[in-house]
Motif scaffolding. Structure first.
Motif, mmCIF file in Angstrom:
data_model
loop_
_atom_site.group_PDB
_atom_site.id
_atom_site.type_symbol
_atom_site.label_atom_id
_atom_site.label_comp_id
_atom_site.label_asym_id
_atom_site.label_seq_id
_atom_site.Cartn_x
_atom_site.Cartn_y
_atom_site.Cartn_z
ATOM 1 N N PHE A 169 0.802 -1.220 0.000
ATOM 2 C CA PHE A 169 0.000 0.000 0.000
ATOM 3 C C PHE A 169 0.837 1.274 0.000
ATOM 4 C CE2 PHE A 169 -2.255 3.384 2.324
ATOM 5 C CZ PHE A 169 -3.337 3.550 1.484
ATOM 6 N N ALA A 170 0.439 2.220 -0.869
ATOM 7 C CA ALA A 170 1.021 3.562 -0.898
ATOM 8 C C ALA A 170 -0.036 4.517 -1.436
ATOM 9 C CB ALA A 170 2.267 3.594 -1.779
ATOM 10 N N ALA A 171 -0.193 5.661 -0.769
ATOM 11 C CA ALA A 171 -1.218 6.626 -1.183
ATOM 12 C C ALA A 171 -0.918 8.007 -0.614
ATOM 13 C CB ALA A 171 -2.601 6.172 -0.721
ATOM 14 N N GLU A 172 -1.428 9.021 -1.306
ATOM 15 C CA GLU A 172 -1.351 10.380 -0.781
ATOM 16 C C GLU A 172 -2.430 10.554 0.283
ATOM 17 O OE1 GLU A 172 -0.622 13.725 -3.497
ATOM 18 O OE2 GLU A 172 -0.788 12.257 -5.126
ATOM 19 N N MET A 173 -2.034 10.983 1.469
ATOM 20 C CA MET A 173 -2.973 11.224 2.570
ATOM 21 C C MET A 173 -2.501 12.447 3.344
ATOM 22 S SD MET A 173 -4.060 7.493 4.077
ATOM 23 C CE MET A 173 -5.025 6.347 3.092
ATOM 24 N N PRO A 174 -3.171 13.589 3.134
ATOM 25 C CA PRO A 174 -2.741 14.846 3.753
ATOM 26 C C PRO A 174 -2.608 14.790 5.268
ATOM 27 C CG PRO A 174 -4.403 15.237 2.074
ATOM 28 C CD PRO A 174 -4.332 13.762 2.261
ATOM 29 N N ASP A 175 -3.398 13.947 5.926
ATOM 30 C CA ASP A 175 -3.369 13.884 7.392
ATOM 31 C C ASP A 175 -2.271 12.969 7.935
ATOM 32 O OD1 ASP A 175 -5.538 15.601 7.517
ATOM 33 O OD2 ASP A 175 -7.005 13.957 7.514
ATOM 34 N N SER A 176 -1.588 12.259 7.059
ATOM 35 C CA SER A 176 -0.512 11.363 7.492
ATOM 36 C C SER A 176 0.809 12.113 7.580
ATOM 37 C CB SER A 176 -0.379 10.190 6.512
ATOM 38 O OG SER A 176 -1.556 9.417 6.481
ATOM 39 N N PRO A 177 1.766 11.615 8.372
ATOM 40 C CA PRO A 177 3.074 12.262 8.468
ATOM 41 C C PRO A 177 3.726 12.415 7.091
ATOM 42 C CG PRO A 177 2.841 10.605 10.176
ATOM 43 C CD PRO A 177 1.659 10.438 9.267
ATOM 44 N N GLY A 178 4.060 13.635 6.737
ATOM 45 C CA GLY A 178 4.668 13.888 5.435
ATOM 46 C C GLY A 178 3.678 13.956 4.299
ATOM 47 N N GLY A 179 2.385 13.711 4.577
ATOM 48 C CA GLY A 179 1.349 13.807 3.554
ATOM 49 C C GLY A 179 1.145 12.549 2.735
ATOM 50 N N PHE A 180 1.818 11.467 3.123
ATOM 51 C CA PHE A 180 1.704 10.211 2.379
ATOM 52 C C PHE A 180 1.638 9.047 3.358
ATOM 53 C CE2 PHE A 180 3.625 13.254 -0.427
ATOM 54 C CZ PHE A 180 3.055 13.000 -1.666
ATOM 55 N N GLU A 181 0.959 7.985 2.920
ATOM 56 C CA GLU A 181 0.828 6.781 3.733
ATOM 57 C C GLU A 181 1.403 5.604 2.970
ATOM 58 O OE1 GLU A 181 -0.112 4.648 7.097
ATOM 59 O OE2 GLU A 181 -0.559 6.773 6.836
ATOM 60 N N HIS A 182 2.216 4.799 3.651
ATOM 61 C CA HIS A 182 2.718 3.574 3.039
ATOM 62 C C HIS A 182 2.979 2.554 4.132
ATOM 63 C CE1 HIS A 182 7.195 4.650 3.617
ATOM 64 N NE2 HIS A 182 6.498 5.620 4.158
ATOM 65 N N SER A 183 3.097 1.292 3.736
ATOM 66 C CA SER A 183 3.045 0.196 4.688
ATOM 67 C C SER A 183 4.355 -0.070 5.419
ATOM 68 C CB SER A 183 2.611 -1.087 3.976
ATOM 69 O OG SER A 183 3.587 -1.459 3.026
ATOM 70 N N GLY A 184 5.471 0.282 4.816
ATOM 71 C CA GLY A 184 6.750 -0.033 5.437
ATOM 72 C C GLY A 184 7.171 -1.486 5.282
ATOM 73 N N LEU A 185 6.611 -2.160 4.281
ATOM 74 C CA LEU A 185 6.933 -3.566 4.050
ATOM 75 C C LEU A 185 8.005 -3.724 2.976
ATOM 76 C CD1 LEU A 185 3.321 -5.065 4.027
ATOM 77 C CD2 LEU A 185 4.964 -5.113 5.916
ATOM 78 N N PHE A 186 8.764 -4.803 3.096
ATOM 79 C CA PHE A 186 9.765 -5.163 2.094
ATOM 80 C C PHE A 186 9.301 -6.412 1.349
ATOM 81 C CE2 PHE A 186 13.291 -3.431 5.078
ATOM 82 C CZ PHE A 186 13.004 -2.132 4.681
ATOM 83 N N ALA A 187 9.528 -6.435 0.050
ATOM 84 C CA ALA A 187 9.300 -7.646 -0.742
ATOM 85 C C ALA A 187 10.658 -8.251 -1.085
ATOM 86 C CB ALA A 187 8.534 -7.319 -2.017
#
Length: 241
Positions: A169-187
């Motif tokens: 998951f990765a998306a623009e989210m103004p309310d999240s730190p830095g304005g973006f949300e992502h999962s922090g997962l490695f493949a």
């Protein structure tokens, strides 16, 4: 047929089933093979790591083409023959990205003598993360592996790769730190470009590895354990295949 004889035959069949079949089922349950072989989203492996499936097909990294920190064009074909880690990050991230980068630097240093190890870090803020910015970020965090590419390019292509290509998951989210949300997962990807993983203690595929917990932290606030140690072990397994 006489009911008496019918009951005799039924009893005999049940007895034979109990003698022959039930012990086998018990053995399989005790060994865990019933659980492991019934998983729908992995290919069972006798040893080594499992393949992640999508609609019963081995999941492969889709084609991509981006610019790296040295302004070089890098594609999925440049990683064929290498075992590599994939992440989605951004250089201005105020939360988990520095931890993720620190973890991969640890892996980079551990596998420094392995020419077949690489990393693909895709920026989810490509408009800001120019090759120059990525180059500065690489210098700041000690990124030295020539096969660790910090990648930037078309924004839609990056998000499609994250959300559809990898399901990370990765998306623009103004309310999240830095304005973006992502999962922090490695493949983790093998030499042929297939996404691979290990099974957890219950026989379930972990699919992706937690990247935002360091070994020193041990666990996060939710009680989830670090997985950099197991990722390091699994990279080694794929390098030896």
């Amino acid at each position: 047929m006489n009911k008496k004889y019918t009951y005799v035959w039924v009893s005999l069949i049940v007895l034979i089933f109990g003698i022959i079949v039930v012990p086998r089922i018990v053995d399989r349950l005790q060994s865990g093979t019933v659980v492991d072989m019934d998983r729908m989203n992995i290919v069972p492996q006798e040893k080594g790591l499992s393949y992640v499936l999508l609609n019963k097909v081995k999941r492969k990294v889709p084609s991509f083409q981006f610019i790296n920190q040295d302004s070089l064009l890098i594609s999925d074909k440049d990683y064929i023959g290498k075992v590599y880690v994939v992440e989605f990050f951004f250089t201005s991230c105020p939360s988990i990205c520095p931890i993720m980068t620190e973890n991969i630097v640890t892996l980079q240093n551990y596998f420094k003598d392995q020419p077949d190890f690489g990393v693909a870090s895709f920026s989810i803020t490509p408009d800001y993360d120019t090759p120059k910015v990525l180059k500065q970020y690489a210098k700041k965090y000690g990124i030295t592996d020539i096969d660790w590419h910090l990648l930037t390019g078309n924004k839609e292509a990056v998000y499609d790769l994250a959300n559809s290509g990898f399901n990370i998951f990765a998306a623009e989210m103004p309310d999240s730190p830095g304005g973006f949300e992502h999962s922090g997962l490695f493949a983790l990807v093998d030499r042929q470009g297939y996404i691979r993983c290990r099974l957890d203690k219950f026989g379930n595929p972990i699919v992706y590895y937690r990247g935002a917990i360091t070994r020193e932290m041990g666990k996060n606030d939710y009680g989830e354990e670090e997985q950099i140690s197991v990722l390091q072990e699994d990279i080694q397994k794929l390098l030896q295949e």
